[in-house]
Design a protein around this motif. Structure first.
Motif, short mmCIF file in Angstrom:
data_model
loop_
_atom_site.label_atom_id
_atom_site.label_comp_id
_atom_site.label_asym_id
_atom_site.label_seq_id
_atom_site.Cartn_x
_atom_site.Cartn_y
_atom_site.Cartn_z
N ASP A 12 0.84 -1.20 0.00
CA ASP A 12 0.00 0.00 0.00
C ASP A 12 0.88 1.25 0.00
N CYS A 13 0.21 2.41 -0.07
CA CYS A 13 0.95 3.63 -0.35
C CYS A 13 0.01 4.82 -0.08
N LYS A 140 2.00 3.44 -8.76
CA LYS A 140 2.02 3.61 -7.31
C LYS A 140 3.29 3.00 -6.73
N THR A 141 4.05 3.71 -5.99
CA THR A 141 5.13 3.14 -5.18
C THR A 141 5.74 4.25 -4.34
N ILE A 142 5.97 3.97 -3.07
CA ILE A 142 6.66 4.99 -2.26
C ILE A 142 8.12 5.09 -2.69
N GLY A 154 2.66 9.15 -3.03
CA GLY A 154 3.11 8.34 -1.89
C GLY A 154 4.58 8.56 -1.58
N ALA A 158 6.25 9.61 2.03
CA ALA A 158 7.28 8.78 2.67
C ALA A 158 8.50 9.62 3.03
N ARG A 292 4.86 3.99 4.90
CA ARG A 292 3.76 3.71 3.97
C ARG A 292 2.40 4.01 4.57
#
Ligand code: F6P
Length: 365
Positions: A12-13, A140-142, A154, A158, A292
């Motif tokens: 998740d993010c 989507k990705t931190i 995200g 972070a 996250r």
């Protein structure tokens, strides 16, 4: 009425909910001629019999842009290309369920699918698109490690979380004349570490792209002390490693989640420094999944919302097989092939590497 399925996949993010809300609100403002549904836990929901899918209307998405996590849940154990299945004897194996997933999407009457996820999820999007599913991806990705977009939502949250923690560690490092190591996420790319090191004012920043030399790290530490007084703050990415060393982590026992679970390089660095008789006390803090969780910062809410709106518009225009991408301060779309073609590593010529070096931040090289 056209039906769109939305899924959130992988880790998740912060911002996932804002994307979902963006999709739903955009569909309503375009006349509400669409039904939007969410598949619970990535595509696991739609694969179930009966399907675990939920309607997403204004009621479900009202106010969720400020909430962390994802209201439709996620999993990194739901790759339909390698789906974990338990045999009757208790043993696990993996199975390709892509064809089954394509049938479920069609049988449930979905005309298009919006998949919000990172590299792994967009590979699944591509596999589905190749089987004829009308796919739109949202990155989507931190870790900010997708090359086809300049930014992912995200990531900035972070960095903010890491910077807030870093600021706290600076004061305690100072009080105790300590070396404080803070481990942040960043499996293959050191973006979170690099940004946090500059935002917080670290002395040392260790990232996967620059394997570190322990002597250089010690040298830098020693320059910061005078007659035993001084302090050092180090940011280290979970995927960092010693020159000629390897990453620290272990394989998870869960079948279907193939990534090595990284974590522990901060403690390994402390042990390495102590073994080399570092004269100062060393402590490690591992931020882990705090990076996250929680509320997305305003920037990520905006980016995620805009990406959700853009994803809906791509569906409406019938522009499938694409992933939303943030480029040159605007939103565009790239093909899913481009989306998964390459990785966004920290380029050693990047202006932030230059900035960090100019500030005296050591990369241990
Ligand atoms: O890809 C994002 C990320 O946060 C990585 O930095 C980290 O290694 C990984 O996810 C951990 O994911 P999980 O604990 O969900 O398997």
């Amino acid at each position: 009425m056209p039906k769109i399925l939305v899924a959130t996949g992988g880790g998740d993010c912060p911002g996932l909910n804002a994307v979902i809300r963006g999709v739903v609100k955009a569909s309503i403002s375009e006349g509400g001629d669409y039904e939007i549904w969410g598949s619970i836990e990535a595509f696991n929901g739609i694969l179930k019999e009966p399907a675990e899918i939920v309607p997403l209307s204004n009621n479900e998405v009202r106010g969720i842009h400020v909430k962390g996590g994802t209201i439709i849940k996620t999993t990194n154990r739901g790759n339909p290309l390698k789906f974990p299945i338990q045999n009757e004897n208790g043993e696990w194996r993996t199975k390709n369920r892509v064809d089954e997933l394509v049938s479920k999407i069609k049988d449930n009457g979905f005309d298009a699918v919006i998949s919000i996820g990172g590299d792994g999820s967009q590979k699944i999007s591509l596999a589905l698109a190749e089987k004829g599913v009308n796919m739109v991806g949202v990155p989507k990705t931190i870790d900010n490690d997708l090359n086809a977009t300049d930014l992912t939502f995200g990531f900035s949250t972070a960095v903010q979380i890491a910077t807030d923690s870093f600021d706290k560690l600076v004061t305690t490092a100072n009080s105790h004349n300590r070396v404080m190591i803070m481990e942040v996420m960043g499996r293959d790319a050191g973006w979170i570490a690099l940004h946090t090191a500059i935002a917080g004012g670290a002395e040392i920043c260790l990232i996967p792209e620059i394997p570190y030399d322990l002597n250089k790290v010690l040298e830098k530490i020693n320059t910061r002390y005078h007659q035993g007084k001084g302090y050092v703050n180090v940011v280290i990415a979970e995927g960092a490693k010693l020159k000629n060393g390897s990453v620290v982590g272990s394989k998870a026992s869960n079948v279907g989640d193939e990534h090595i679970k990284l974590g522990g390089i901060g403690n390994a660095l402390r042990a390495q420094l102590e073994a080399e008789k570092c004269a100062y006390q060393v402590r490690t803090t591992i931020l882990g999944h705090t990076q996250r969780g929680g509320t997305p910062i305003a920037f990520d809410r905006i980016l995620a919302t805009a990406m959700g709106v853009k994803a809906f518009k791509l569906v409406k225009a019938g522009d499938f097989g694409k992933m939303v991408s943030y480029k040159n301060n605007g939103l565009t779309a790239v093909t899913l092939q481009e989306a998964v073609a390459s990785y966004n590593h920290v380029n050693l010529d990047h202006y932030l590497i230059e900035t960090a070096r100019a500030l005296g931040i050591s990369f241990g090289d």
